[in-house]
Design an enzyme around this catalytic site. Structure first.
Site, PDB file in Angstrom:
ATOM      1  N   ARG A  50       0.843  -1.183   0.021  1.00 27.84           N
ATOM      2  CA  ARG A  50      -0.050   0.074   0.038  1.00 27.84           C
ATOM      3  C   ARG A  50       0.754   1.400  -0.049  1.00 27.84           C
ATOM      4  NH1 ARG A  50      -2.190   1.612   4.619  1.00 27.84           N
ATOM      5  NH2 ARG A  50      -3.024  -0.450   5.154  1.00 27.84           N
ATOM      6  N   TYR A 102     -11.418  20.724 -15.596  1.00 32.34           N
ATOM      7  CA  TYR A 102     -12.038  19.410 -15.551  1.00 32.34           C
ATOM      8  C   TYR A 102     -13.150  19.792 -14.671  1.00 32.34           C
ATOM      9  CZ  TYR A 102     -12.785  14.624 -14.866  1.00 32.34           C
ATOM     10  OH  TYR A 102     -13.493  13.464 -14.516  1.00 32.34           O
ATOM     11  N   ASP A 175      -2.612  21.471 -13.685  1.00 30.89           N
ATOM     12  CA  ASP A 175      -3.036  20.238 -14.283  1.00 30.89           C
ATOM     13  C   ASP A 175      -2.466  20.084 -15.679  1.00 30.89           C
ATOM     14  OD1 ASP A 175      -4.515  18.163 -15.427  1.00 30.89           O
ATOM     15  OD2 ASP A 175      -6.437  18.648 -14.730  1.00 30.89           O
ATOM     16  N   LYS A 200      -4.956   9.430 -19.633  1.00 30.92           N
ATOM     17  CA  LYS A 200      -5.042  10.031 -20.901  1.00 30.92           C
ATOM     18  C   LYS A 200      -3.764   9.881 -21.788  1.00 30.92           C
ATOM     19  CE  LYS A 200      -8.575  11.852 -18.893  1.00 30.92           C
ATOM     20  NZ  LYS A 200      -9.914  10.984 -18.704  1.00 30.92           N
TER      21      LYS A 200
HETATM   22  C1  LIG Z   1      -7.893  17.383 -17.572  1.00 33.82           C
HETATM   23  C2  LIG Z   1      -8.086  16.360 -16.621  1.00 33.82           C
HETATM   24  N1  LIG Z   1      -7.965  16.282 -15.376  1.00 33.82           N
HETATM   25  C3  LIG Z   1      -8.220  15.440 -14.563  1.00 33.82           C
HETATM   26  C4  LIG Z   1      -9.033  14.282 -15.032  1.00 33.82           C
HETATM   27  C5  LIG Z   1      -9.301  13.181 -14.127  1.00 33.82           C
HETATM   28  O1  LIG Z   1      -8.798  12.057 -14.200  1.00 33.82           O
HETATM   29  P1  LIG Z   1      -9.097  10.661 -14.111  1.00 33.82           P
HETATM   30  O2  LIG Z   1     -10.448  10.515 -14.879  1.00 33.82           O
HETATM   31  O3  LIG Z   1      -7.957   9.772 -14.404  1.00 33.82           O
HETATM   32  O4  LIG Z   1      -9.666  10.439 -12.601  1.00 33.82           O
HETATM   33  C6  LIG Z   1      -9.238  14.392 -16.301  1.00 33.82           C
HETATM   34  C7  LIG Z   1     -10.194  13.081 -16.609  1.00 33.82           C
HETATM   35  O5  LIG Z   1     -11.151  13.258 -17.542  1.00 33.82           O
HETATM   36  C8  LIG Z   1      -8.854  15.464 -17.218  1.00 33.82           C
HETATM   37  O6  LIG Z   1      -9.366  15.458 -18.389  1.00 33.82           O
END
Ligand SMILES: Cc1ncc(COP(=O)(O)O)c(C=O)c1O
Length: 379
Positions: A50, A102, A175, A200
């Protein structure tokens, strides 16, 4: 060897060879528990699955190098990584976040974070004056930006945002899912934390959920994030870590190709009788183009949006008619995806109802353009 190019590091997954067999792809470390030394120590550095895992560590080492950071933490999803960044702040914490971001994280910040002592102010993060005005010196612990930001691909000047955040004693977290370390390394521009949805581009094949945080320093914020991952159990599974590592080996060729495809598609539809607007930072008309050209290298990303003439009905009908694009959420995979984004984000979203979000994969841009043309004509 020092100063290897990032694509060399990525292609060789850090150049690590399995010592026991000489295998150039290391075995996946599946063990959840490890032998103690007779004197009760764990000298090999692992005790339980973990807190830590050797395959996870290998991915982290590659990501740390690609982003130019001090340490990384890989987790079970992008949301785990993003929420950990906030939960690791000393609370109560005021944070500043973009109004275009997001949507899942925006929803968490709006609905869940306040009960956890985290209060967010949302601003137009394309405007440095708005970021500065939202800061509460002594109270604001973090400025969160996403660039290019979903689904309008708003651009934030990372270096400027870092300087504004630091003047108020706050951290800057980015991000960087869409730009990837191939296009931008936010830490070199002053960011303190870089976050990725590894689901992604980093993995790139739409078959792994993963997240990553890369830290500029192994400071108290990093230590609290390490503790949270260990205590809450958000570590990435070893098999997923091995797949993510495999994805990283082709990151540079994929992303460069996707950027070129996105640019071709954006230029084709930029002046089109069925399209109201193309939102892509690579186009000179995009309000963030000049900043993007400065801080993104070798491309403007594989994501763009189109606003379809005829409003929501025309956009939804176009999506219904595509044959090569897949009507699905998510982004960054080798196959192209298209989504009527307002249907996902729901009320309160800044996403216009006529918008289709496009994630450009590795197919021929001509095939993708032809498919969209026929889908719009049939709508
Ligand atoms: C720009 C962005 N940040 C964060 C996330 C969240 O990631 P996850 O779906 O892997 O939890 C996404 C998911 O669509 C995203 O497009």
């Amino acid at each position: 060897m020092k100063n290897l190019a990032p694509e060399t590091l990525a292609a060789q997954a850090g150049g690590v060879i399995d010592e026991e067999t000489g295998a150039i792809v290391r075995p996946v470390h599946m063990a959840t528990t490890f032998l103690r030394d007779p004197d009760n120590q764990y000298r090999k550095g692992y005790s339980y699955g973990r807190p830590d895992n050797a395959t996870v560590r290998q991915v982290e080492a590659v990501l740390t190098q690609l982003e130019g950071g001090a340490a990384s933490l890989v987790s079970a999803s992008g949301m785990t990584a993003a929420t950990t960044t906030f939960l690791a702040l000393e609370r109560p914490a005021h944070v500043v976040a973009p109004d275009v971001m997001y949507w899942g994280l925006r929803k968490w910040l709006q609905e869940d974070a306040p009960g956890l002592g985290i209060e967010a102010t949302f601003v137009d993060a394309g405007d440095p004056v708005a970021i500065r005005a939202a800061l509460r010196p002594g109270k604001t612990k973090l400025v969160w930006i996403e660039t290019p930001a979903n689904p309008l691909w708003t651009i934030t000047d990372i270096a400027e945002a870092a300087s504004i955040a630091h003047q108020a004693g706050a951290l800057l977290a980015v991000d960087s899912t869409v730009q990837t370390p191939v296009l931008t390394q936010p830490i070199a521009l002053g960011a303190d934390v870089v976050m990725h949805s590894g689901t992604k581009y980093l993995n790139g094949h739409s078959d792994v959920m993963a997240g990553a945080l890369v830290f500029a320093r192994t400071d108290a914020h990093f230590e609290r994030a390490v503790r949270l991952r260990s205590m809450l159990g958000g570590i990435l599974g070893p098999f997923e870590a091995a797949l993510l590592l495999r994805g990283l080996r082709t990151l540079h060729v994929r992303v460069r190709h996707q950027c070129a495809g996105a640019m071709t598609i954006a230029q084709h539809f930029a002046r089109h009788r069925r399209i109201e607007a193309v939102l892509y930072p690579g186009l000179a008309v995009h309000p963030g183009h000049a900043v993007a050209a400065r801080q993104m290298h070798s491309g403007f990303g594989g994501m763009l949006s189109v606003r379809v003439k005829g409003g929501e009905a025309a956009a939804v009908a176009t999506a219904a008619n595509v044959k090569i694009w897949k009507r699905a959420t998510s982004l960054g995979g080798v196959e192209s995806l298209l989504e009527h984004r307002a249907s996902v984000e729901g009320p309160g979203s800044p996403c216009p109802p006529d918008l289709l979000r496009l994630s450009v994969g590795l197919e021929s841009p001509d095939d993708l353009i032809g498919d969209l043309e026929q889908a719009m004509a049939a709508a």
